[in-house]
Design a protein around this motif. Structure first.
Motif, mmCIF file in Angstrom:
data_model
loop_
_atom_site.group_PDB
_atom_site.id
_atom_site.type_symbol
_atom_site.label_atom_id
_atom_site.label_comp_id
_atom_site.label_asym_id
_atom_site.label_seq_id
_atom_site.Cartn_x
_atom_site.Cartn_y
_atom_site.Cartn_z
ATOM 1 N N PHE A 60 13.146 -1.397 -0.574
ATOM 2 C CA PHE A 60 12.339 -2.619 -0.542
ATOM 3 C C PHE A 60 12.717 -3.552 -1.682
ATOM 4 O O PHE A 60 12.953 -4.749 -1.467
ATOM 5 C CB PHE A 60 10.849 -2.269 -0.628
ATOM 6 C CG PHE A 60 9.950 -3.470 -0.676
ATOM 7 C CD1 PHE A 60 9.519 -4.075 0.494
ATOM 8 C CD2 PHE A 60 9.554 -4.025 -1.894
ATOM 9 C CE1 PHE A 60 8.703 -5.200 0.451
ATOM 10 C CE2 PHE A 60 8.741 -5.141 -1.946
ATOM 11 C CZ PHE A 60 8.311 -5.732 -0.770
ATOM 12 N N LEU A 61 12.793 -3.034 -2.895
ATOM 13 C CA LEU A 61 13.077 -3.878 -4.057
ATOM 14 C C LEU A 61 14.508 -4.399 -4.054
ATOM 15 O O LEU A 61 14.788 -5.454 -4.631
ATOM 16 C CB LEU A 61 12.793 -3.096 -5.346
ATOM 17 C CG LEU A 61 11.316 -2.759 -5.581
ATOM 18 C CD1 LEU A 61 11.152 -1.873 -6.807
ATOM 19 C CD2 LEU A 61 10.472 -4.032 -5.726
ATOM 20 N N ALA A 62 15.409 -3.667 -3.407
ATOM 21 C CA ALA A 62 16.802 -4.134 -3.314
ATOM 22 C C ALA A 62 16.933 -5.304 -2.339
ATOM 23 O O ALA A 62 17.844 -6.130 -2.463
ATOM 24 C CB ALA A 62 17.704 -2.981 -2.874
ATOM 25 N N HIS A 122 9.333 6.811 -0.892
ATOM 26 C CA HIS A 122 10.475 6.967 0.011
ATOM 27 C C HIS A 122 11.154 5.646 0.377
ATOM 28 O O HIS A 122 12.274 5.649 0.879
ATOM 29 C CB HIS A 122 10.042 7.688 1.291
ATOM 30 C CG HIS A 122 9.487 9.058 1.055
ATOM 31 N ND1 HIS A 122 10.246 10.092 0.559
ATOM 32 C CD2 HIS A 122 8.240 9.552 1.220
ATOM 33 C CE1 HIS A 122 9.492 11.171 0.440
ATOM 34 N NE2 HIS A 122 8.272 10.866 0.827
ATOM 35 N N ASN A 123 10.470 4.523 0.146
ATOM 36 C CA ASN A 123 11.082 3.248 0.545
ATOM 37 C C ASN A 123 11.138 2.215 -0.576
ATOM 38 O O ASN A 123 11.600 1.091 -0.370
ATOM 39 C CB ASN A 123 10.338 2.660 1.748
ATOM 40 C CG ASN A 123 8.987 2.051 1.376
ATOM 41 O OD1 ASN A 123 8.454 2.283 0.289
ATOM 42 N ND2 ASN A 123 8.417 1.269 2.277
ATOM 43 N N PRO A 145 3.243 5.731 -6.925
ATOM 44 C CA PRO A 145 4.231 4.650 -7.053
ATOM 45 C C PRO A 145 3.695 3.507 -7.918
ATOM 46 O O PRO A 145 2.495 3.427 -8.172
ATOM 47 C CB PRO A 145 4.422 4.186 -5.597
ATOM 48 C CG PRO A 145 3.941 5.310 -4.759
ATOM 49 C CD PRO A 145 2.837 5.968 -5.536
ATOM 50 N N GLY A 146 4.583 2.633 -8.337
ATOM 51 C CA GLY A 146 4.164 1.455 -9.089
ATOM 52 C C GLY A 146 5.057 1.133 -10.269
ATOM 53 O O GLY A 146 5.236 -0.041 -10.611
ATOM 54 N N VAL A 147 5.658 2.149 -10.892
ATOM 55 C CA VAL A 147 6.497 1.921 -12.076
ATOM 56 C C VAL A 147 7.678 1.011 -11.731
ATOM 57 O O VAL A 147 8.013 0.088 -12.488
ATOM 58 C CB VAL A 147 7.006 3.259 -12.653
ATOM 59 C CG1 VAL A 147 8.001 3.004 -13.775
ATOM 60 C CG2 VAL A 147 5.847 4.092 -13.176
ATOM 61 N N CYS A 195 0.826 -1.208 0.000
ATOM 62 C CA CYS A 195 0.000 0.000 0.000
ATOM 63 C C CYS A 195 0.861 1.258 0.000
ATOM 64 O O CYS A 195 1.873 1.329 0.700
ATOM 65 C CB CYS A 195 -0.892 0.041 1.235
ATOM 66 S SG CYS A 195 -1.748 -1.511 1.583
ATOM 67 N N GLU A 196 0.415 2.231 -0.766
ATOM 68 C CA GLU A 196 1.061 3.547 -0.715
ATOM 69 C C GLU A 196 0.932 4.115 0.693
ATOM 70 O O GLU A 196 1.863 4.721 1.218
ATOM 71 C CB GLU A 196 0.400 4.473 -1.734
ATOM 72 C CG GLU A 196 1.079 5.834 -1.844
ATOM 73 C CD GLU A 196 0.395 6.728 -2.858
ATOM 74 O OE1 GLU A 196 0.849 7.884 -2.980
ATOM 75 O OE2 GLU A 196 -0.569 6.305 -3.519
#
Length: 286
Positions: A74-76, A69-70, A101-103, A31-32
């Protein structure tokens, strides 16, 4: 499986059956803003149709915060096996990836061969464009305007110059917050007072209101109104083509090498000294 799920931009009845089915089947909700997503689910729980047909929406689920901001962190750190669950990303309102966000999530899914889907849904920019009634061949969506006045004016001017070079008639769709709507409209009016402007706030909500006319007139109307709520602007400006020279034309002009080097460096985004030396070499070889 990753699914990007749009949410209503105001009116809860705009949620789709497909979105409800995805929510019902989800294991994890990214969630955003977790508070906003939980509030949406609590409102859905009060609807008997949703309760009766999609009861698993209200089962215990894992909530994860994912915002501008995160997202990189998170993806790393996340393992791709995380997406073996039914993972859903929800923006606060409207379409993920559109000023939300989402891209980066989509790019991660593509790069890691993770199955994903993007559900269609409400988008304030598209809705405002359709609402405006301004005839055009299409629109250019620019998101939120810059915060600083100089940046904002430069941004608007550069966009107008850019679309003026196109064969098509293109309108601009912009977002603005209630905190800056008057300042932004004052800036737009100072640059293009006679532009055709449509401004709408609180789309799909009880207090939805819109204004249409010349920029300067719309500004005066909104000054007398309640400006609370998120705004979308649709603007059409008469094309103004400025005289210009092509790179080839500049190269062929007879002028001092230093001046020509400065102009070419600006056009090509290159070092002045390098271009100056090239011009001098070409002059010696003739």
């Amino acid at each position: 499986m990753l699914t990007l799920l749009p949410t209503p931009i105001g009116n809860l009845a705009d949620i789709t059956l497909r979105a409800l089915k995805v929510l019902a089947d989800s294991d994890v909700l990214m969630c955003e803003d977790i508070r906003v997503s939980k509030k949406l689910i609590s409102l859905l729980e009060k609807n008997p149709l949703v309760q009766d047909n999609f009861p698993t929406i209200f089962d215990t689920k894992q909530f994860i915060s994912f915002h501008s901001h995160n997202e990189k962190e998170f993806l790393a750190s996340v393992d791709k096996s995380f997406f073996e669950k039914n993972v859903v990303f929800m923006s606060d309102a409207g379409m993920p990836c559109v000023s939300d966000p989402g891209v980066s999530l989509v790019a991660y899914a593509i790069n890691n061969n993770i199955p994903y889907d993007v559900l269609p849904g409400a988008s304030a920019g598209v809705n405002a464009y359709c609402f405006s009634g301004i005839h055009s061949d299409g629109f250019l969506f620019t998101g939120f305007l810059p915060h600083k006045q100089k940046d904002r004016k430069d941004h608007i001017s550069n966009i107008i110059k850019g679309i003026s070079t196109l064969d098509q008639d293109i309108v601009i769709v912009m977002y603005e917050s209630p905190h800056r709507i008057l300042k932004s409209l004052e800036d737009i009016a100072s640059l293009y007072p006679d532009a055709d402007l449509f401004a709408i706030k609180e789309m799909t909500k009880v207090h939805q209101k819109f204004f249409h006319g010349k920029t300067i007139d719309v500004l005066e109307q909104i000054k007398k109104s309640n400006i609370s709520g998120e705004w979308a602007l649709v603007m059409s400006v008469e094309k103004v083509l400025e005289p210009s020279l092509s790179l080839t034309q500049v190269v062929q002009m007879d002028m001092p090498p230093k001046i020509k080097a400065k102009i070419l460096a600006k056009l090509e985004n290159k070092d002045i000294k390098t271009i100056y030396e090239e011009i001098c070499k070409e002059g010696q070889s003739k």
